[in-house]
Design an enzyme around this catalytic site. Structure first.
Site, short mmCIF file in Angstrom:
data_model
loop_
_atom_site.label_atom_id
_atom_site.label_comp_id
_atom_site.label_asym_id
_atom_site.label_seq_id
_atom_site.Cartn_x
_atom_site.Cartn_y
_atom_site.Cartn_z
N GLU A 276 -17.17 -25.30 25.48
CA GLU A 276 -17.93 -25.15 24.25
C GLU A 276 -18.53 -23.74 24.13
O GLU A 276 -18.81 -23.26 23.04
CB GLU A 276 -19.04 -26.21 24.19
CG GLU A 276 -19.15 -26.86 22.83
CD GLU A 276 -20.10 -28.05 22.80
OE1 GLU A 276 -21.15 -28.01 23.47
OE2 GLU A 276 -19.80 -29.03 22.09
N HIS A 297 -0.90 -35.69 44.06
CA HIS A 297 0.22 -36.61 43.87
C HIS A 297 0.41 -36.96 42.39
O HIS A 297 1.12 -37.91 42.05
CB HIS A 297 -0.01 -37.88 44.70
CG HIS A 297 -0.05 -37.57 46.16
ND1 HIS A 297 1.01 -37.80 47.00
CD2 HIS A 297 -1.02 -37.01 46.92
CE1 HIS A 297 0.68 -37.40 48.22
NE2 HIS A 297 -0.55 -36.92 48.20
N LYS A 411 -17.57 -33.42 12.30
CA LYS A 411 -18.73 -34.18 11.81
C LYS A 411 -18.69 -34.29 10.30
O LYS A 411 -18.94 -35.36 9.74
CB LYS A 411 -20.03 -33.49 12.24
CG LYS A 411 -20.37 -33.68 13.71
CD LYS A 411 -21.77 -33.18 13.99
CE LYS A 411 -22.06 -33.18 15.47
NZ LYS A 411 -23.26 -32.45 15.80
O1 PA5 Z 1 -24.08 -28.44 23.98
C1 PA5 Z 1 -24.39 -28.94 22.92
O2 PA5 Z 1 -25.24 -28.41 22.16
C2 PA5 Z 1 -23.81 -30.25 22.47
O3 PA5 Z 1 -22.94 -30.77 23.41
C3 PA5 Z 1 -24.91 -31.27 22.23
O4 PA5 Z 1 -25.62 -31.48 23.42
C4 PA5 Z 1 -24.32 -32.59 21.73
O5 PA5 Z 1 -23.58 -32.36 20.56
C5 PA5 Z 1 -25.41 -33.59 21.43
O6 PA5 Z 1 -26.29 -33.07 20.47
P1 PA5 Z 1 -27.72 -33.71 20.27
O7 PA5 Z 1 -28.49 -33.53 21.54
O8 PA5 Z 1 -28.32 -32.94 19.14
O9 PA5 Z 1 -27.52 -35.16 19.94
#
Ligand code: PA5
Length: 425
Positions: A276, A297, A411
């Site tokens: 990410e 394996h 989303k």
């Molecule tokens: O790293 C990030 O920002 C994301 O992975 C969030 O943690 C994830 O989308 C969850 O978001 P939230 O904590 O707002 O529910």
């Protein structure tokens, strides 16, 4: 601080050409708040910030959860659950502490039913974790477990079993927490989800499971201090610079290898952190993971002879913390008595070394990271090392390692489709 070994990558890169000047500039931009996403670098100070009142309130809530409950249901997705799960799986829950179940990361009715069944009629508490407070997946699971709490304990007692970890702004979860009097932990504005494991996001579930979170915070603070070293001796610079040089030579996939099955969620946390943070604007190394020997394996053939686009990074622990001897067998039917009396761990280490050597010969550059142990210290060392390396590596790629604009695309579609279906009902 972790130890980093570049040796297995030397045939594939130019050690003299490792771009330590860019690593140094990235490190400086990060600590002086001059880089992209500078308002999201609070994670660098979390271990220091957490000591004192922050830890005290986490420890007292964890104590209450332990007294109240046989199970803690942690509800979150991505950065809001992977770190805690990684720690609890790797370090292990302490005896007499609640079992920690994870929800909110799946919409599978089958998985949810199994989880509710696993919970059974045991006493439980809920820790809902969402920085934005609006993420659909955890919000829907929260409905389920809140209603189970209310059914079991009544509305007012249920409220005392709900712990909300969320952002400081008045999001819907924060508002519900304030309105209902849930104990609330605030995720600082300058800490993004995937960098939040050393805040209440990770520390509260860890403390409830009996992990020594004060030790985690102390070791993390010490490790960040050591990793502040401004020199090519810094393992975070070495890792970031090696990854970047290998990436530029066509190594677009990194596999994180470990021989501890309980490292699995740590690998998931690492995948999210790097994936990410780096994967944007058409660049970034794709993070994957393997477990040895199981995957030798299953994936070994691909690693040995598939497209030469891989980097293999092996994680090891100086102190495995456990021994298990290989038994002697009368008659030596399988011819393995030459190994009897040896520890499984020492054989596992040989297997991993053998695989590393074979993969290097097969054309896969190999990096190795050694942490102290699979306990509080090793966990803190790995988290701080990976977070810092990832931020430096992201800056070297000229991306903002702290945002995730691409996540919004699904989303938007999801909400549009869900609303359209509801309107048609
Ligand atoms: O790293 C990030 O920002 C994301 O992975 C969030 O943690 C994830 O989308 C969850 O978001 P939230 O904590 O707002 O529910």
């Amino acid at each position: 601080m972790v130890k980093f070994d570049l040796g297995g990558a030397v045939p594939f890169l130019d050690p003299a050409g490792l771009d330590y000047a860019s690593a140094a500039a990235a490190h400086r931009a990060l600590t002086e708040g001059l880089g992209q996403g500078a308002d999201s670098t609070g994670w660098l100070h979390l271990p220091k910030r957490m000591t004192g009142t922050g830890l005290k309130s986490i420890l007292s809530a964890a104590n209450r959860i332990r007294n109240q409950s046989e199970v803690l249901v942690v509800i979150g997705i991505g950065g809001s659950c992977l770190g805690a799960r990684a720690a609890i799986e790797a370090i292990g829950r302490k005896p007499d502490c609640p079992e920690v179940l994870f929800a909110g990361h799946t919409l599978s009715p089958r998985a949810l039913s199994a989880l509710v069944e696993q919970l059974g009629d045991r006493d439980f508490s809920v820790n809902i974790i969402s920085k934005s407070g609006t993420t659909l997946e955890p919000a829907l699971s929260f409905r389920v477990f809140k209603s189970l709490l209310e059914k079991k304990y009544g509305r007012s007692a249920a409220r005392r079993r709900i712990y909300a970890t969320t952002g400081a702004d008045n999001n819907v979860l924060k508002k519900a927490a304030d309105d209902n009097g849930y104990e609330t932990f605030v995720i600082p504005d300058d800490v993004g989800g995937r960098y939040s494991v050393l805040s209440a996001v990770g520390l509260l579930p860890m403390a409830a499971a009996g992990i020594d979170v004060s030790a985690v915070a102390e070791h993390a603070a010490a490790s960040f201090r050591e990793l502040n070293l401004r020199s090519p001796e810094n393992p975070a610079w070495q890792y970031a610079a090696a990854r970047q040089q290998l990436y530029r030579s066509g190594r677009t996939i990194e596999i994180l290898a470990c021989s501890e099955p309980s490292f699995r969620y740590m690998a998931d946390w690492w995948k999210q952190l790097f994936g990410e943070s780096e994967g944007k604007k058409g660049v970034g190394i794709f993070p994957a993971s393997v477990e040895y020997p199981a995957d030798l394996h299953a994936m070994g053939q691909y690693i040995q002879e598939g497209p030469r686009t891989l980097i293999e990074t092996v994680v090891r622990f100086a102190d495995p913390g456990c021994r298990f001897s290989i038994p002697f067998e009368i008659g030596d039917g399988d011819g393995l008595n030459y190994l009897s009396g040896r520890d499984f761990g020492s054989v596992s280490a040989v297997v991993t070394e053998a695989a590393r050597a074979a993969h290097t010969l097969g054309g896969v550059p190999n990096l190795a990271i050694t942490a102290s142990d699979m306990a509080e210290q090793g966990f803190a060392e790995l988290v701080t090392f990976f977070e810092l390396s990832c931020a430096i590596s992201g800056y070297m790629l000229h991306v903002n390692p702290f945002d995730q604009p691409g996540v919004e695309a699904y989303k938007e579609n999801m909400y549009r489709l869900l609303r359209r279906e509801s309107d048609n009902d």
